[in-house]
Design a protein around this motif. Structure first.
Motif, PDB file in Angstrom:
ATOM      1  N   LEU A   1       0.801  -1.162   0.058  1.00 51.05           N
ATOM      2  CA  LEU A   1       0.016  -0.062  -0.056  1.00 51.05           C
ATOM      3  C   LEU A   1       0.761   1.148   0.062  1.00 51.05           C
ATOM      4  O   LEU A   1       0.594   2.393  -0.641  1.00 51.05           O
ATOM      5  CB  LEU A   1      -0.925   0.112   1.265  1.00 51.05           C
ATOM      6  CG  LEU A   1      -2.081  -1.217   1.202  1.00 51.05           C
ATOM      7  CD1 LEU A   1      -2.695  -1.102   2.459  1.00 51.05           C
ATOM      8  CD2 LEU A   1      -2.963  -0.721   0.371  1.00 51.05           C
ATOM      9  N   THR A   2       1.949   1.328   0.532  1.00 56.17           N
ATOM     10  CA  THR A   2       2.615   2.357   0.760  1.00 56.17           C
ATOM     11  C   THR A   2       3.456   2.594  -0.539  1.00 56.17           C
ATOM     12  O   THR A   2       3.744   3.855  -0.954  1.00 56.17           O
ATOM     13  CB  THR A   2       4.131   2.240   1.640  1.00 56.17           C
ATOM     14  OG1 THR A   2       3.373   1.957   3.052  1.00 56.17           O
ATOM     15  CG2 THR A   2       5.009   3.326   1.753  1.00 56.17           C
ATOM     16  N   GLU A   3       4.130   1.411  -1.268  1.00 58.03           N
ATOM     17  CA  GLU A   3       4.580   1.664  -2.692  1.00 58.03           C
ATOM     18  C   GLU A   3       3.704   2.128  -3.747  1.00 58.03           C
ATOM     19  O   GLU A   3       3.959   2.664  -4.476  1.00 58.03           O
ATOM     20  CB  GLU A   3       5.120   0.090  -3.017  1.00 58.03           C
ATOM     21  CG  GLU A   3       5.866   0.060  -4.538  1.00 58.03           C
ATOM     22  CD  GLU A   3       6.519  -1.104  -4.783  1.00 58.03           C
ATOM     23  OE1 GLU A   3       7.084  -1.310  -5.667  1.00 58.03           O
ATOM     24  OE2 GLU A   3       6.364  -2.130  -3.857  1.00 58.03           O
ATOM     25  N   ALA A   4       2.532   1.833  -3.203  1.00 59.97           N
ATOM     26  CA  ALA A   4       1.168   2.170  -4.443  1.00 59.97           C
ATOM     27  C   ALA A   4       1.032   3.605  -4.233  1.00 59.97           C
ATOM     28  O   ALA A   4       0.299   4.387  -5.061  1.00 59.97           O
ATOM     29  CB  ALA A   4       0.181   1.492  -4.334  1.00 59.97           C
ATOM     30  N   GLY A   5       1.421   4.203  -3.029  1.00 57.19           N
ATOM     31  CA  GLY A   5       1.161   5.643  -2.870  1.00 57.19           C
ATOM     32  C   GLY A   5      -0.162   5.579  -2.274  1.00 57.19           C
ATOM     33  O   GLY A   5      -0.818   6.999  -1.931  1.00 57.19           O
ATOM     34  N   SER A   6      -0.743   4.555  -1.649  1.00 57.20           N
ATOM     35  CA  SER A   6      -2.099   4.855  -1.157  1.00 57.20           C
ATOM     36  C   SER A   6      -2.037   5.073   0.284  1.00 57.20           C
ATOM     37  O   SER A   6      -2.770   5.537   1.102  1.00 57.20           O
ATOM     38  CB  SER A   6      -2.894   3.388  -1.320  1.00 57.20           C
ATOM     39  OG  SER A   6      -3.195   3.467  -2.681  1.00 57.20           O
ATOM     40  N   LEU A   7      -1.251   4.556   0.940  1.00 61.04           N
ATOM     41  CA  LEU A   7      -0.718   4.490   2.466  1.00 61.04           C
ATOM     42  C   LEU A   7       0.032   5.584   2.794  1.00 61.04           C
ATOM     43  O   LEU A   7       1.180   5.740   2.444  1.00 61.04           O
ATOM     44  CB  LEU A   7      -0.435   3.135   3.076  1.00 61.04           C
ATOM     45  CG  LEU A   7      -0.403   3.047   4.588  1.00 61.04           C
ATOM     46  CD1 LEU A   7      -1.333   3.244   5.214  1.00 61.04           C
ATOM     47  CD2 LEU A   7       0.243   1.860   4.980  1.00 61.04           C
ATOM     48  N   THR A   8      -0.470   6.615   3.536  1.00 63.87           N
ATOM     49  CA  THR A   8       0.286   7.753   3.891  1.00 63.87           C
ATOM     50  C   THR A   8       1.159   7.383   5.311  1.00 63.87           C
ATOM     51  O   THR A   8       0.694   6.455   6.142  1.00 63.87           O
ATOM     52  CB  THR A   8      -0.505   8.896   4.236  1.00 63.87           C
ATOM     53  OG1 THR A   8      -1.693   8.667   5.018  1.00 63.87           O
ATOM     54  CG2 THR A   8      -1.277   9.454   3.038  1.00 63.87           C
ATOM     55  N   ALA A   9       2.129   8.212   5.512  1.00 66.07           N
ATOM     56  CA  ALA A   9       3.210   7.869   6.567  1.00 66.07           C
ATOM     57  C   ALA A   9       2.199   7.790   8.112  1.00 66.07           C
ATOM     58  O   ALA A   9       2.661   7.212   9.128  1.00 66.07           O
ATOM     59  CB  ALA A   9       4.230   8.986   6.558  1.00 66.07           C
ATOM     60  N   ASP A  10       1.394   8.818   8.217  1.00 67.25           N
ATOM     61  CA  ASP A  10       0.704   9.183   9.421  1.00 67.25           C
ATOM     62  C   ASP A  10      -0.449   7.844   9.859  1.00 67.25           C
ATOM     63  O   ASP A  10      -0.769   7.297  10.907  1.00 67.25           O
ATOM     64  CB  ASP A  10      -0.239  10.198   9.445  1.00 67.25           C
ATOM     65  CG  ASP A  10      -1.339  10.337   8.552  1.00 67.25           C
ATOM     66  OD1 ASP A  10      -0.784   9.835   7.286  1.00 67.25           O
ATOM     67  OD2 ASP A  10      -1.913  11.642   8.222  1.00 67.25           O
ATOM     68  N   TRP A  11      -0.857   7.000   8.739  1.00 65.89           N
ATOM     69  CA  TRP A  11      -1.827   5.845   9.030  1.00 65.89           C
ATOM     70  C   TRP A  11      -0.960   4.480   8.892  1.00 65.89           C
ATOM     71  O   TRP A  11      -1.344   3.591   9.282  1.00 65.89           O
ATOM     72  CB  TRP A  11      -2.802   5.863   7.966  1.00 65.89           C
ATOM     73  CG  TRP A  11      -4.001   6.848   8.224  1.00 65.89           C
ATOM     74  CD1 TRP A  11      -4.155   7.775   7.890  1.00 65.89           C
ATOM     75  CD2 TRP A  11      -4.771   6.952   9.240  1.00 65.89           C
ATOM     76  NE1 TRP A  11      -5.040   8.886   8.419  1.00 65.89           N
ATOM     77  CE2 TRP A  11      -5.683   7.896   9.273  1.00 65.89           C
ATOM     78  CE3 TRP A  11      -5.160   5.704  10.351  1.00 65.89           C
ATOM     79  CZ2 TRP A  11      -6.707   8.346  10.187  1.00 65.89           C
ATOM     80  CZ3 TRP A  11      -6.245   5.977  11.283  1.00 65.89           C
ATOM     81  CH2 TRP A  11      -6.861   7.287  11.222  1.00 65.89           C
ATOM     82  N   ALA A  12       0.274   4.553   8.456  1.00 66.57           N
ATOM     83  CA  ALA A  12       1.029   3.297   8.226  1.00 66.57           C
ATOM     84  C   ALA A  12       1.167   2.639   9.674  1.00 66.57           C
ATOM     85  O   ALA A  12       0.990   1.372   9.596  1.00 66.57           O
ATOM     86  CB  ALA A  12       2.344   3.675   7.464  1.00 66.57           C
TER      87      ALA A  12
END
Length: 379
Positions: free
Chosen positions: A14-25
């Protein structure tokens, strides 16, 4: 692969796809999605929704629990007849979950209301980030509510879980800094802006009656008016209180078709509207009281039926493969196909915009859809 390893892999994807932001990871990394799923789930891996039992297929079940796919957890409002016609509760696709949380922009110190508890997974993510005392979640289905409450407690999360009508919000804990809906609506309930602080945000899927759907992000002003743009396309189950079942065709057309209808012809294939998500959504926003059905005939032909909710007017358009013009029949005080065609022409003239150029303004009197700016309404 263990559940922890699968969860870590989901966070990475999800992070690599740009969907998951650092604050919600950190929340996605900490909350076990599988802990909120029942023994039997249904997942579409390309061949329709297929059942998977945890006790019978533990490896597949765990893989699906952390796949970037929606998971159906209830059919037909819990009817125990085995028919499984309509999915009515689910765990949303993780990409959609985290992108909507990014739209919500909730931060520590914010009080949040979630409408549509479902499995409880989204409420757990909110609780992990904001704290149990800052999250309330409302679910209309008693069985779904009880199961979500048990799953949340079992995973160590204790937000306020309420069984009630989410269209009414939850005034006990209002006002809220953020409201998020995990069910789709045709109209934003007036209770939501009324229960939101000035400057607060409402995020919800919207599914107009004619078709299409998108997530809207609204900001509430000091007068209780909510206004904002759509952010992305979506497909969610409908809020039960806003489901719509059209009147029987006989209520529109006593006797045999074509009745008293007027015949005309169009160069616009109705399939170019009904089978194009953006075109359908644009027309649906412009015509919020129009819906359709369709029936097949011949070699791939379709008759598209249009109806108004006031049960005054109807139209049919025959879509025939390979033809350059299509027969139209219209009856009643409104010419529904003419209205659809005009809305489609406006969409074409505007450059075939996607949902991101559209928005909503919601007041206590109702809601208005617009293109580009609130002073350019569609209706």
């Amino acid at each position: 692969m263990s559940a922890d390893e699968r969860r870590a892999a989901l966070v990475a994807a999800l992070t690599e796809a740009g969907s998951l932001t650092a604050d919600w990871a950190p929340s996605v990394a900490a909350v076990p999605r599988h802990a909120f799923l029942p023994e039997t789930i249904w997942v579409d891996e390309g061949d329709g929704n297929a059942a998977c039992s945890r006790s019978e297929e533990p490896e597949r079940w765990m893989r699906l629990a952390y796949a970037d796919l929606p998971v159906v957890t209830q059919w037909d409002d819990g009817a125990d007849d085995g028919a499984r016609v309509t999915p009515t509760s689910s765990a949303s696709m993780p990409t959609v979950v985290v992108e909507m949380l990014a739209d919500l922009d909730a931060a520590p110190g914010h009080r949040v209301l979630e409408v549509g508890t479902g499995t409880g997974y989204n409420a757990a993510l909110l609780t992990h980030r904001l704290g149990a005392g800052m999250v309330s979640t409302v679910e209309v289905d008693g069985w779904v509510t009880a199961r979500a409450r048990t799953a949340l407690r079992g995973a160590g999360f204790t937000p306020e879980v309420v069984c009630g009508d989410g269209a009414l919000g939850w005034g006990v804990r209002a006002p809220y800094d953020r409201i998020i809906s995990t069910v789709s609506l045709r109209r934003i309930p007036p209770a939501w802006p009324a229960q939101t602080r000035p400057g607060g945000v409402i995020v919800s899927p919207v599914s107009p009656l004619l078709g299409g759907g998108a997530v809207v992000r609204l900001t509430v002003d000091g007068g209780g008016v909510a206004c904002g743009r759509f952010t992305r396309s979506s497909a969610f189950m409908m809020l039960r209180q806003q489901r719509y079942e059209g009147a029987p065709v006989d209520d529109y057309l006593p006797g045999e078709w074509p009745g008293d209808s007027a015949q005309s012809w169009t160069k616009l294939d109705p399939g170019a509207v009904g089978d194009d998500w953006s075109a359908q959504f644009a027309c649906a926003l412009a015509l919020p009281d129009v819906y359709y059905r369709r029936s097949g005939f011949g070699e791939g032909g379709w008759t598209w039926w249009l109806f108004d909710t006031a049960v005054t007017s109807w139209a049919t358009v025959d879509s025939v493969p390979g033809e350059s013009r299509f027969e139209v029949r219209q009856s009643g005080p409104r010419r529904l196909w003419d209205e659809v065609e005009a809305a489609h022409d406006r969409w074409e003239s505007a450059g075939r915009p996607g949902c991101e150029r559209y928005g909503l303004t919601v007041t206590p009197a109702g809601q208005t859809a617009w293109l580009d700016e609130p002073d350019n309404p569609l209706e």
